[in-house]
Design a protein around this motif. Structure first.
Motif, PDB file in Angstrom:
ATOM      1  N   VAL A 138      22.176 -10.412  -5.067  1.00 58.94           N
ATOM      2  CA  VAL A 138      21.850 -10.913  -6.415  1.00 58.94           C
ATOM      3  C   VAL A 138      20.443 -11.508  -6.500  1.00 58.94           C
ATOM      4  O   VAL A 138      19.930 -11.719  -7.599  1.00 58.94           O
ATOM      5  N   GLN A 139      19.817 -11.768  -5.347  1.00 58.40           N
ATOM      6  CA  GLN A 139      18.457 -12.323  -5.356  1.00 58.40           C
ATOM      7  C   GLN A 139      17.398 -11.225  -5.372  1.00 58.40           C
ATOM      8  O   GLN A 139      16.220 -11.529  -5.505  1.00 58.40           O
ATOM      9  N   GLN A 140      17.835  -9.987  -5.191  1.00 60.15           N
ATOM     10  CA  GLN A 140      16.850  -8.895  -5.081  1.00 60.15           C
ATOM     11  C   GLN A 140      17.189  -7.711  -5.974  1.00 60.15           C
ATOM     12  O   GLN A 140      17.385  -6.592  -5.485  1.00 60.15           O
ATOM     13  N   PRO A 141      17.274  -7.953  -7.296  1.00 62.51           N
ATOM     14  CA  PRO A 141      17.563  -6.820  -8.179  1.00 62.51           C
ATOM     15  C   PRO A 141      16.473  -5.763  -8.010  1.00 62.51           C
ATOM     16  O   PRO A 141      15.298  -6.102  -7.900  1.00 62.51           O
ATOM     17  N   GLY A 142      16.874  -4.508  -7.945  1.00 60.90           N
ATOM     18  CA  GLY A 142      15.881  -3.441  -7.748  1.00 60.90           C
ATOM     19  C   GLY A 142      15.662  -3.121  -6.281  1.00 60.90           C
ATOM     20  O   GLY A 142      15.187  -2.044  -5.947  1.00 60.90           O
ATOM     21  N   THR A 143      15.978  -4.041  -5.399  1.00 59.80           N
ATOM     22  CA  THR A 143      15.844  -3.779  -3.959  1.00 59.80           C
ATOM     23  C   THR A 143      17.222  -3.562  -3.337  1.00 59.80           C
ATOM     24  O   THR A 143      17.447  -2.611  -2.591  1.00 59.80           O
ATOM     25  N   GLN A 144      18.150  -4.459  -3.674  1.00 58.20           N
ATOM     26  CA  GLN A 144      19.522  -4.302  -3.203  1.00 58.20           C
ATOM     27  C   GLN A 144      20.425  -4.086  -4.426  1.00 58.20           C
ATOM     28  O   GLN A 144      20.267  -4.770  -5.439  1.00 58.20           O
ATOM     29  N   SER A 145      21.401  -3.178  -4.305  1.00 61.98           N
ATOM     30  CA  SER A 145      22.402  -3.034  -5.375  1.00 61.98           C
ATOM     31  C   SER A 145      23.405  -4.163  -5.252  1.00 61.98           C
ATOM     32  O   SER A 145      23.666  -4.664  -4.145  1.00 61.98           O
ATOM     33  N   ILE A 146      23.983  -4.530  -6.396  1.00 63.72           N
ATOM     34  CA  ILE A 146      25.043  -5.541  -6.380  1.00 63.72           C
ATOM     35  C   ILE A 146      26.212  -4.984  -5.562  1.00 63.72           C
ATOM     36  O   ILE A 146      26.655  -3.855  -5.773  1.00 63.72           O
ATOM     37  N   GLY A 147      26.675  -5.754  -4.634  1.00 60.03           N
ATOM     38  CA  GLY A 147      27.784  -5.312  -3.772  1.00 60.03           C
ATOM     39  C   GLY A 147      27.329  -5.085  -2.345  1.00 60.03           C
ATOM     40  O   GLY A 147      28.148  -5.046  -1.424  1.00 60.03           O
ATOM     41  N   ASN A 148      25.988  -4.953  -2.145  1.00 56.39           N
ATOM     42  CA  ASN A 148      25.495  -4.816  -0.769  1.00 56.39           C
ATOM     43  C   ASN A 148      25.674  -6.172  -0.073  1.00 56.39           C
ATOM     44  O   ASN A 148      25.304  -7.217  -0.621  1.00 56.39           O
ATOM     45  N   GLY A 149      26.254  -6.154   1.105  1.00 56.52           N
ATOM     46  CA  GLY A 149      26.517  -7.422   1.802  1.00 56.52           C
ATOM     47  C   GLY A 149      27.803  -8.081   1.344  1.00 56.52           C
ATOM     48  O   GLY A 149      28.024  -9.260   1.627  1.00 56.52           O
ATOM     49  N   ARG A 150      28.615  -7.329   0.632  1.00 55.12           N
ATOM     50  CA  ARG A 150      29.896  -7.885   0.146  1.00 55.12           C
ATOM     51  C   ARG A 150      31.024  -6.897   0.409  1.00 55.12           C
ATOM     52  O   ARG A 150      30.805  -5.685   0.478  1.00 55.12           O
ATOM     53  N   ALA A 151      32.243  -7.444   0.497  1.00 57.52           N
ATOM     54  CA  ALA A 151      33.424  -6.577   0.653  1.00 57.52           C
ATOM     55  C   ALA A 151      34.687  -7.340   0.308  1.00 57.52           C
ATOM     56  O   ALA A 151      34.773  -8.557   0.523  1.00 57.52           O
ATOM     57  N   LEU A 152      35.624  -6.586  -0.241  1.00 52.64           N
ATOM     58  CA  LEU A 152      37.004  -7.077  -0.347  1.00 52.64           C
ATOM     59  C   LEU A 152      37.801  -6.216   0.618  1.00 52.64           C
ATOM     60  O   LEU A 152      37.900  -5.000   0.427  1.00 52.64           O
ATOM     61  N   LEU A 153      38.322  -6.846   1.678  1.00 50.19           N
ATOM     62  CA  LEU A 153      39.119  -6.120   2.669  1.00 50.19           C
ATOM     63  C   LEU A 153      40.556  -6.609   2.601  1.00 50.19           C
ATOM     64  O   LEU A 153      40.823  -7.703   2.083  1.00 50.19           O
ATOM     65  N   ARG A 154      41.460  -5.843   3.188  1.00 49.88           N
ATOM     66  CA  ARG A 154      42.839  -6.331   3.352  1.00 49.88           C
ATOM     67  C   ARG A 154      43.205  -6.267   4.827  1.00 49.88           C
ATOM     68  O   ARG A 154      42.916  -5.257   5.496  1.00 49.88           O
ATOM     69  N   SER A 155      43.815  -7.319   5.314  1.00 49.65           N
ATOM     70  CA  SER A 155      44.227  -7.309   6.725  1.00 49.65           C
ATOM     71  C   SER A 155      45.315  -6.245   6.909  1.00 49.65           C
ATOM     72  O   SER A 155      46.085  -5.960   5.993  1.00 49.65           O
ATOM     73  N   ASP A 156      45.373  -5.661   8.124  1.00 46.87           N
ATOM     74  CA  ASP A 156      46.355  -4.599   8.374  1.00 46.87           C
ATOM     75  C   ASP A 156      47.730  -5.207   8.691  1.00 46.87           C
ATOM     76  O   ASP A 156      47.917  -6.421   8.593  1.00 46.87           O
ATOM     77  N   SER A 157      48.662  -4.352   9.094  1.00 41.42           N
ATOM     78  CA  SER A 157      50.053  -4.804   9.271  1.00 41.42           C
ATOM     79  C   SER A 157      50.170  -5.851  10.387  1.00 41.42           C
ATOM     80  O   SER A 157      51.156  -6.573  10.468  1.00 41.42           O
ATOM     81  N   ASP A 158      49.146  -5.927  11.235  1.00 46.20           N
ATOM     82  CA  ASP A 158      49.154  -6.918  12.318  1.00 46.20           C
ATOM     83  C   ASP A 158      48.213  -8.095  12.006  1.00 46.20           C
ATOM     84  O   ASP A 158      47.864  -8.877  12.896  1.00 46.20           O
ATOM     85  N   GLY A 159      47.803  -8.200  10.734  1.00 39.63           N
ATOM     86  CA  GLY A 159      46.914  -9.291  10.329  1.00 39.63           C
ATOM     87  C   GLY A 159      45.465  -9.070  10.721  1.00 39.63           C
ATOM     88  O   GLY A 159      44.618  -9.943  10.504  1.00 39.63           O
ATOM     89  N   GLN A 160      45.151  -7.897  11.298  1.00 39.14           N
ATOM     90  CA  GLN A 160      43.794  -7.697  11.833  1.00 39.14           C
ATOM     91  C   GLN A 160      42.809  -7.196  10.771  1.00 39.14           C
ATOM     92  O   GLN A 160      43.216  -6.529   9.809  1.00 39.14           O
ATOM     93  N   PHE A 161      41.544  -7.520  10.983  1.00 41.26           N
ATOM     94  CA  PHE A 161      40.481  -6.964  10.136  1.00 41.26           C
ATOM     95  C   PHE A 161      39.247  -6.746  11.001  1.00 41.26           C
ATOM     96  O   PHE A 161      39.098  -7.392  12.047  1.00 41.26           O
ATOM     97  N   HIS A 162      38.404  -5.817  10.606  1.00 41.93           N
ATOM     98  CA  HIS A 162      37.074  -5.733  11.196  1.00 41.93           C
ATOM     99  C   HIS A 162      36.163  -4.993  10.242  1.00 41.93           C
ATOM    100  O   HIS A 162      36.614  -4.223   9.387  1.00 41.93           O
ATOM    101  N   PHE A 163      34.878  -5.305  10.354  1.00 40.93           N
ATOM    102  CA  PHE A 163      33.894  -4.603   9.527  1.00 40.93           C
ATOM    103  C   PHE A 163      32.571  -4.553  10.276  1.00 40.93           C
ATOM    104  O   PHE A 163      32.354  -5.289  11.242  1.00 40.93           O
ATOM    105  N   ARG A 164      31.717  -3.633   9.818  1.00 46.83           N
ATOM    106  CA  ARG A 164      30.357  -3.537  10.354  1.00 46.83           C
ATOM    107  C   ARG A 164      29.392  -4.156   9.354  1.00 46.83           C
ATOM    108  O   ARG A 164      29.661  -4.164   8.160  1.00 46.83           O
TER     109      ARG A 164
END
Ligand code: BEZ
Ligand code: FE
Length: 289
Positions: free
Chosen positions: A160-186
């Motif tokens: 949100v600080q770099q309109p035109g350089t970064q799209s809204i949503g870059n550096g963000r995510a809504l994830l859901r933990s799996d059946s074992d409560g685990q999550f991971h992201f890059r």
């Protein structure tokens, strides 16, 4: 009010003026506010000019607020009040993961992403992996928890600080933990950054010779049915300013090493180039009741 009122009588008259407040909690809050504010003014004994300055500062703070800028929260942050409120409320749930401030950059909806996705696809820099589990205080996994994540990039900027350089949503995510409560992201390892300094709060920091920086961190807001919502960060161990966060939000339990992992098989498993940095963060939620 009587003429020639003395300071003590004035305070007790104001206290008395709240006495009929029907809401008990509001009555208590206004009473305490009056007592402490009057005693602060007594102690400081501001000149008329100084009081005008104080009102002007608060007026400018309000006028700086927009839909995408909350200068009053920033003021509460640099005064340590946001963190004090967090800390007081966290005392009720000592077995849960420590909470910390929400901050002003949770202002847009995070895009839904799959576990393992790169949440900063537009950011340059070597990739890191963040993994962990969402657990209940008894150690059982919480599947399908909603994990809202937002972070700055390798130069310390949010989308949100770099309109035109970064799209809204870059550096963000809504994830859901799996059946074992685990999550991971890059992602990329974020950098430390200054809080907004172009308003009254920035002037306050300048006038008091305080730096405006926050150590590198990634925000998490985790919700799951039947559990208390948790707002927290993972702080990148070794970051500059880890011992002097300008909003006082570092808790040692939230500082995690992002060690370099040289194992090419691990890199292939996560879909990143070897070597990569890996942070691990188990998040413990407290049941609602
Ligand atoms: C943040 O981490 O996004 C933040 C928190 C408090 C004040 C400014 C920024
Ligand atoms: Fe932040």
């Amino acid at each position: 009010m009587a003429a020639n009122i003395d300071a003590e009588t004035l305070t007790s008259e104001v206290l008395q003026s709240w006495a009929q407040t029907p809401d008990e909690r509001l009555r208590q809050i206004l009473g305490s506010l009056t007592t402490h504010l009057h005693s602060f003014v007594q102690e400081v004994a501001p000149t008329i000019q100084e009081w005008d300055q104080a009102i002007d500062f608060l007026t400018k703070t309000g006028k700086t607020c927009t839909d995408v800028r909350q200068e009053f929260i920033l003021l509460s942050d640099v005064l340590g009040v946001s963190m004090l409120v967090e800390t007081i409320n966290g005392q009720e749930t000592p077995d849960a993961t420590d909470s910390t401030v929400l901050g002003p950059f949770h202002m847009v909806e995070s895009p839904g992403r799959a576990l393992g996705d790169d949440i900063s696809p537009e950011s340059e820099g070597p990739r890191c992996v963040v993994s962990g589990r969402i657990l209940s205080v008894d150690g059982s996994p919480i599947p399908n928890a909603v994990i809202d994540i937002w972070q700055a990039d390798t130069k310390g900027f949010y989308d949100v600080q770099q309109p035109g350089t970064q799209s809204i949503g870059n550096g963000r995510a809504l994830l859901r933990s799996d059946s074992d409560g685990q999550f991971h992201f890059r992602s990329v390892v974020p950098m430390y950054y200054p809080i907004p300094t172009d308003g009254p709060v920035g002037k306050l920091l300048l006038a008091t010779a305080r730096h405006p920086f926050r150590p590198a961190h990634i925000h998490f807001l985790v919700t799951a049915p039947g559990y208390r919502e948790l707002t927290t960060h993972i702080f990148i161990g070794g970051s500059d300013y880890i011992d002097s966060d300008t909003v006082f939000a570092v808790k040692t339990s939230l500082v995690k090493d992002f060690r370099e992992n040289p194992d090419p098989d691990d890199a292939a498993h996560y879909g990143v180039q070897s070597p990569f940095r890996h942070g691990h963060f188990d998040i413990v939620l407290h049941p609602e009741h």
